[in-house]
Design an enzyme around this catalytic site. Structure first.
Site, PDB file in Angstrom:
ATOM      1  N   HIS A 378       0.816  -1.213   0.000  1.00  0.00           N
ATOM      2  CA  HIS A 378       0.000   0.000   0.000  1.00  0.00           C
ATOM      3  C   HIS A 378       0.855   1.272   0.000  1.00  0.00           C
ATOM      4  CE1 HIS A 378      -3.720   1.941  -0.002  1.00  0.00           C
ATOM      5  NE2 HIS A 378      -4.302   1.425   1.061  1.00  0.00           N
ATOM      6  N   ASP A 382      -2.310   2.194  -4.570  1.00  0.00           N
ATOM      7  CA  ASP A 382      -3.535   2.614  -3.898  1.00  0.00           C
ATOM      8  C   ASP A 382      -4.633   1.576  -4.098  1.00  0.00           C
ATOM      9  OD1 ASP A 382      -2.355   5.009  -3.101  1.00  0.00           O
ATOM     10  OD2 ASP A 382      -2.959   6.041  -4.945  1.00  0.00           O
TER      11      ASP A 382
END
Length: 407
Positions: A378, A382
Site C-alpha cells: 500500500h 492505492d
C-alpha cells in the site's frame, strides 16, 4: 591418485550451501561429471559432479553440514577399481537431521533403493510404503516425495495381518512421538523472505471473483488441437499470465518496485510463477511474458514444473521478476491472502474453481467461479489501482477475445 571434490561456484552473492544428500558412497564407481552429491542453496538444489572417473573416496562432510564455495567435501580415486558388492543388505544413509529409521523395504527381503534424501525418507516412513517398489521420476531415477505420495495413494488396503509375536512391554506407556528435523536451507530462506515482506511492506489484500465459463469452454474446444500443434497441454495459467500482463500495462504501479526513496517502473513483465519442488515452493521467472503467446507461456511453465520436480532449475531462472502469480487452487484452496515476493509490490493468488449461484441479467444461474486475491504494498499501490487491476484481469478472463486483440 586421489582428486579432491570441491564445492563449485553457486552463483552471484551465494557463498555457502548445505550438503543435502550423498549420491555416491565410498567405494562406488563414478564417471567423470557424474553427480556425487546434492547441495541445497538459498534457492535451488545444485548437484556436484565428479571431476574425474574412478572410485568414490572418503566423505569429508556429513549430510546437513554447511559448506563454503571452494571447500573440499570428498575425494575420488582416479582410475581406481570399485569395491566388490557385499551380500548383506545395504545400509541406509545416515543424516545429521534425524536418527536413521527402518523403512519398510529394510524390514523385508527386498533390496532398498540407493540413498533416499532426508525428505523422501521421512515421506516413506509417514506413508508406510516400500521404497523398493517405487519407480523414481526424479533425476537419474531417484525417488521424490511426489513419487512416495503417488505410491501411497495407489496402495490397496492392507489385508488383516497374522497376529505378531508378543512384544516386550515398553518401559513407558503411550505412543506419542516427536521428530526434530533441521529446516532445509531453502525452507529457511523462504521463511526469512516472507517474514521480511510482512515487516517491510504495508501489505493489504483485495478480492474479486471471476466467471470461468468462457475460458473453460475455449479450453474444452481447442485443447486437443492446441496440444497437437504445440506439444503442451492448454491450461488456465496461460490465460491468466497473458491477462495479467495486459492489466499490468494499464496499471504500471502494480508492476513497479520501491528502491530506497525511488519507485522503479518496468516497461516489461517478468512474471514469477510459484511451483512446488521436493524442497519447498520455488518461484522461477517467465522473462518478457508480455511478448509471449499463450502457447509459449504454457511451454515455459510446463518446463519449470518438470525441472522443479527434478531439482534442475538454475539460479538465474529464479532471479528478478516484476510480478508473481501463485495458484493455490491446484491444491484445493478456496481463498487466501498471498504474501508479496520482495522486491515486487504485488502478488496474484488464484484459487479453486467451483460451481456457485450468481445473478446474471436478473436471473440466478450456476456458474464456475474462482476467487482472485491481490496482495499489494500500500506504500506504492492505492486501493483504486488494485481494484482496477483485478477488474481488468476479470474482464479479460471472462471474455478471452480481449487477450487476442489486446483490449
Amino acid at each position: 591418485m586421489a582428486t579432491e571434490v570441491l564445492v563449485p561456484t553457486l552463483g552471484e552473492s551465494i557463498t555457502e550451501a548445505t550438503l543435502g544428500e550423498w549420491l555416491k558412497q565410498p567405494g562406488d564407481a563414478v564417471a567423470a561429471d557424474e553427480p556425487i552429491a546434492s547441495l541445497e542453496t538459498d534457492k535451488v538444489s545444485v548437484e556436484v559432479p565428479s571431476p574425474v572417473a574412478g572410485v568414490m573416496g572418503a566423505h569429508a562432510v556429513s549430510v546437513g553440514d554447511t559448506v563454503q564455495v571452494g571447500a573440499m567435501i570428498a575425494t575420488v580415486d582416479a582410475g581406481g577399481a570399485a569395491a566388490p558388492k557385499q551380500e548383506e543388505a545395504p545400509q541406509p544413509a545416515v543424516t545429521r537431521d534425524a536418527a536413521p529409521a527402518t523403512a519398510p523395504a529394510e524390514q523385508g527381503s527386498g533390496e532398498a533403493p540407493a540413498a533416499l534424501s532426508p525428505s523422501v525418507r521421512r515421506a516413506v516412513l509417514e506413508h508406510g510404503v516400500d521404497p523398493s517398489t517405487i519407480k523414481g521420476t526424479g533425476r537419474d531415477g531417484r525417488i521424490t516425495k511426489e513419487d512416495v505420495a503417488t505410491a501411497a495413494s495407489a496402495k490397496p488396503a492392507a489385508a488383516p495381518a497374522a497376529a505378531p509375536a508378543p512384544a516386550p512391554a515398553p518401559a513407558q506407556g503411550g505412543g506419542r512421538k516427536e521428530e526434530r528435523v533441521r529446516m532445509t536451507r531453502l525452507r529457511q530462506t523462504i521463511a526469512k523472505r516472507l517474514k521480511e515482506a510482512q515487516n517491510t511492506a504495508a501489505m493489504l489484500t483485495t478480492f474479486n471473483d471471476v466467471d470461468m465459463t468462457a475460458v473453460i469452454e475455449a479450453r474444452a474446444k481447442y485443447k486437443d488441437l492446441f496440444e497437437k500443434k504445440h506439444g503442451v497441454r492448454l491450461g488456465f495459467m496461460g490465460f491468466f499470465v497473458k491477462a495479467a500482463t495486459m492489466a499490468l500495462k494499464d496499471i504500471p504501479s502494480v508492476n513497479a518496485s520501491i528502491e530506497g526513496e525511488d519507485i522503479v517502473y518496468h516497461d516489461y513483465a517478468d512474471i514469477s510463477v510459484a511451483v512446488s519442488s521436493p524442497g519447498g515452493l520455488v518461484v522461477p521467472v517467465i522473462r518478457d511474458a508480455d511478448q509471449m503467446s499463450v502457447a509459449q507461456v504454457e511451454k515455459t511453465i510446463g518446463d519449470f514444473g518438470k525441472r522443479a520436480k527434478d531439482g534442475t532449475l538454475k539460479m538465474d531462472e529464479m532471479k528478478g521478476g516484476t510480478f508473481t502469480i501463485s495458484n493455490g487452487g491446484v491444491f484445493g484452496s478456496l481463498m487466501s491472502t498471498p504474501i508479496i515476493n520482495p522486491p515486487q509490490s504485488a502478488v496474484l493468488g488464484l484459487h479453486r474453481i467451483e460451481d456457485r449461484p450468481v445473478v446474471v441479467n436478473g436471473q440466478v444461474v450456476v456458474r464456475p467461479m474462482m476467487y482472485l486475491a491481490l496482495s499489494y504494498d500500500h506504500r506504492l499501490i492505492d486501493g483504486r489501482e488494485a481494484v482496477t487491476f483485478l477488474v481488468a484481469l476479470k474482464n479479460a478472463i471472462e471474455d478471452p477475445t480481449r487477450i487476442l486483440i489486446d483490449l
